[in-house]
Design an enzyme around this catalytic site. Structure first.
Site, PDB file in Angstrom:
ATOM      1  CG  LEU A   1      -1.796  -1.226   1.443  1.00 36.27           C
ATOM      2  CD1 LEU A   1      -2.560  -1.108   2.763  1.00 36.27           C
ATOM      3  CD2 LEU A   1      -2.765  -1.397   0.288  1.00 36.27           C
TER       4      LEU A   1
ATOM      5  CB  VAL B   1       4.811   1.086   4.016  1.00 31.33           C
ATOM      6  CG1 VAL B   1       4.651   2.562   3.658  1.00 31.33           C
ATOM      7  CG2 VAL B   1       3.938   0.727   5.219  1.00 31.33           C
ATOM      8  CE  LYS B   2       4.103   0.366  -4.857  1.00 25.33           C
ATOM      9  NZ  LYS B   2       3.257   0.193  -6.078  1.00 25.33           N
ATOM     10  CB  ILE B   3       8.813   4.366   0.615  1.00 26.07           C
ATOM     11  CG1 ILE B   3       8.144   3.976   1.934  1.00 26.07           C
ATOM     12  CG2 ILE B   3       9.553   5.687   0.747  1.00 26.07           C
ATOM     13  CD1 ILE B   3       7.289   5.040   2.562  1.00 26.07           C
TER      14      ILE B   3
END
Length: 217
Positions: free
Chosen positions: A56, A82-84
């Site tokens: 996400l 977590v997509k960064i």
């Protein structure tokens, strides 16, 4: 090789689960917007049916915002990744989140050095974008090969997600290049099943079966 599906469409995810080949899901704001549904409703539905990693994406561009959003997303499920984005601020966020035990997926990777930086920052995953490089007449698969070589040389455990997959050949080449994961749009995932000789073979079997007397079924 693991197969993730790159979608926020619940029906597509359910079909991939039923096929028995789905290991995880990746999403982004664009895919979420295509559903026309509230973001949180989409996320909750995905997390209710997927056991594997679900990426996400944060939308802030500053470290503080990314960390805040990352912590919020991580609270939604134990399997949230977590997509960064690959930026300086993003790498600060990756370092903080990974130290807190929150896995991260560094997205928008377009060079081997970006992938190396992400691995050094502690990212659990990196996502090189194959198709977008091909779009500008660069061999995107060479990027996967270079990242694989670098990670193997230095023992990085960061996993490589081949992203921006456009067709079945991308999946094949990513597997040959040593990508740990391919995240695949639904239409490409469907296409992996198909081959004209398979269809011809099935048709012949069925025609021959009709000639068999006293069939049990």
């Amino acid at each position: 090789m693991q197969f993730f599906i790159d979608t926020a469409n619940i029906d597509e995810i359910k079909q991939a689960i039923d096929w028995g080949i789905l290991d995880g899901v990746t999403t982004n704001p664009t895919l979420a917007a295509k559903t026309g549904r509230p973001f949180m409703d989409v996320v909750k539905d995905i997390l209710s049916i997927v056991d594997g990693p679900v990426s996400l994406e944060t939308v802030s561009l500053d470290t503080e915002g990314m960390v805040k959003e990352g912590r919020f997303l991580a609270e939604l499920g134990d399997n949230v990744v977590v997509k960064i984005p690959m930026t300086k601020e993003g790498m600060k966020a990756v370092n903080i989140l990974e130290e807190e035990g929150i896995p991260t997926n560094v997205t928008l990777i377009f060079s081997p050095m970006q992938a190396l930086i992400a691995a050094k920052a502690g990212a659990s995953y990196v996502s090189p974008f194959i198709g977008r490089l091909d779009d500008i007449s660069t061999d995107g698969m060479n990027l996967v090969r270079d990242i694989r070589t670098i990670f193997d040389n230095y023992g990085y455990e960061t996993e490589i997600i081949a992203a921006s997959i456009r067709h079945p050949i991308h999946v094949l080449e990513a597997a040959k290049a040593g990508a740990d994961i391919a995240t695949i749009p639904f239409n490409v995932l469907e296409a992996l099943f198909r081959h004209p000789l398979t269809d011809i073979g099935i048709d012949k079997f069925l025609k021959d079966w009709e000639k068999v007397p006293n069939k049990p079924f």
